[in-house]
Design a protein around this motif. Structure first.
Motif, PDB file in Angstrom:
ATOM      1  N   ASP A 249      -3.277  -3.230  -1.897  1.00 43.37           N
ATOM      2  CA  ASP A 249      -4.048  -1.839  -2.377  1.00 43.37           C
ATOM      3  C   ASP A 249      -3.241  -1.473  -3.582  1.00 43.37           C
ATOM      4  O   ASP A 249      -2.146  -1.231  -3.433  1.00 43.37           O
ATOM      5  CB  ASP A 249      -3.753  -0.721  -1.221  1.00 43.37           C
TER       6      ASP A 249
ATOM      7  N   ASP B  41       0.929  -1.134  -0.011  1.00 42.94           N
ATOM      8  CA  ASP B  41       0.181  -0.117   0.011  1.00 42.94           C
ATOM      9  C   ASP B  41       0.947   1.161  -0.042  1.00 42.94           C
ATOM     10  O   ASP B  41       1.980   1.347   0.696  1.00 42.94           O
ATOM     11  CB  ASP B  41      -0.743  -0.107   1.108  1.00 42.94           C
TER      12      ASP B  41
ATOM     13  N   ASP C 194      -2.656   3.449   6.275  1.00 47.73           N
ATOM     14  CA  ASP C 194      -3.993   3.015   6.774  1.00 47.73           C
ATOM     15  C   ASP C 194      -3.961   2.753   8.505  1.00 47.73           C
ATOM     16  O   ASP C 194      -4.769   1.724   8.939  1.00 47.73           O
ATOM     17  CB  ASP C 194      -4.364   1.911   6.085  1.00 47.73           C
TER      18      ASP C 194
HETATM   19 MN    MN Z   1      -5.117   1.204   1.680  1.00 49.97          MN
END
Ligand code: MN
Ligand code: MN
Length: 295
Positions: free
Chosen positions: A218, A132, A136
């Motif tokens: 992601d 990612d 997050d």
């Molecule tokens: Mn993410």
């Protein structure tokens, strides 16, 4: 299978093996209501299915055709407007899949869905590798505690070990939290500056107390040059080949218990990013299958 599912006209690689015969179970989660910039990932599961029907699925890396794998595409989870209810539903479907010792292949949707997916495992003796651009790890975002920006924080709080790979777009709060909790971060800059074996060794040493991993992908981990159609694009990302190289190194040492591919917002390009997503899924399933055959 669960009554929470809606069957789809398109199937991933056209595969609709009976559930009982499948080793890999594809399920779509068209959820995107906490997206804060470019929404539309609810359209991603079917965009990935369509792309999968228009690419070659043979892996030159391992000499296996993903089309020959025991895959069942069971459709999409029926999503509501209620965050907690959706997490419950996802967890319920994933638990049906994992309790039958099958590997879920989850087509998001926004990243929030990983929370439900991981909850669907009875035994959580695995680490989550979060590929990612973002961490997050926020505690809340725009008043939401269950959101695409908080998902790894919620998982960490539930005792799940999270390892961050390809990170490059973070806020101070997240970096401090990661430091305080010793959450491993391998940035996209690290990945470019260290040769691949060094990266994989580093990752595998962080995973030394785990035999299994859950891969959360992601798509914004990739550079927008490769994957422009994501909800929150960020420059300086990984190439598809770098990403697949790292994933292959991990799979050669660790058992993959599940895989999700999230944050694709297909209306933002001319079809490249769904192709990239479908190709990555095919390659990863072939890597896993190759290892299973060798054992
Ligand atoms: Mn993410
Ligand atoms: Mn991201």
């Amino acid at each position: 299978m669960s009554s929470l599912l809606v069957s789809q006209p398109l199937l991933f690689l056209g595969k609709n093996l009976p559930f009982a015969e499948a080793s890999y179970v594809v399920v779509g989660v068209p959820l995107d209501y906490t997206s804060t910039y470019r929404s539309g990932s609810r359209f991603a599961p079917n965009a990935i299915r369509e792309a999968s029907l228009n690419i070659e699925s043979y892996s030159m890396r391992v000499g296996i055709d993903a089309e020959d794998l025991p895959i069942s595409d069971i459709g999409n989870i029926h999503i509501t407007q209620e965050a907690k209810e959706n997490i419950e539903r996802i967890s319920c479907v994933i638990s049906e899949i994992t309790s039958s010792r099958k590997i879920p292949v989850i087509l998001g949707g926004e990243h929030t869905i990983t929370l439900g997916a991981v909850k669907g495992f009875k035994k959580r003796n695995f680490a989550v590798i979060n590929f990612d651009a973002h961490l997050d790890l926020r505690d809340e975002y725009l008043g939401n505690r269950i959101s695409h920006s908080t998902v790894m924080r919620r998982l960490f709080e539930e005792g799940v070990q999270v390892i961050q790979v390809g990170s490059r777009a973070v806020c101070k709060e997240e970096v401090e939290f990661a430091r305080e909790k010793s959450i491993e971060i391998l940035t996209s800059h690290d990945i470019r500056s260290i040769e691949r074996k060094g990266i994989s060794d580093k990752l595998l040493s962080s995973l030394s107390s785990y035999d299994s991993v859950y891969i959360s992908l992601d798509l914004d981990v990739l550079d927008p040059a490769y994957a422009p159609a994501v909800a929150n694009p960020e420059p300086e990302g990984l190439s598809v080949s770098d990403l697949l190289g790292i994933i292959r190194d991990i799979i050669s040492e660790k058992t993959v218990v599940g895989l999700d591919v999230v944050e694709l917002a297909p209306q933002y390009d001319f079809g490249n990013t769904p192709i990239v997503a479908a190709k990555i899924i095919c390659e990863v399933l072939c890597f896993i299958e190759k290892l299973r055959k060798e054992i």
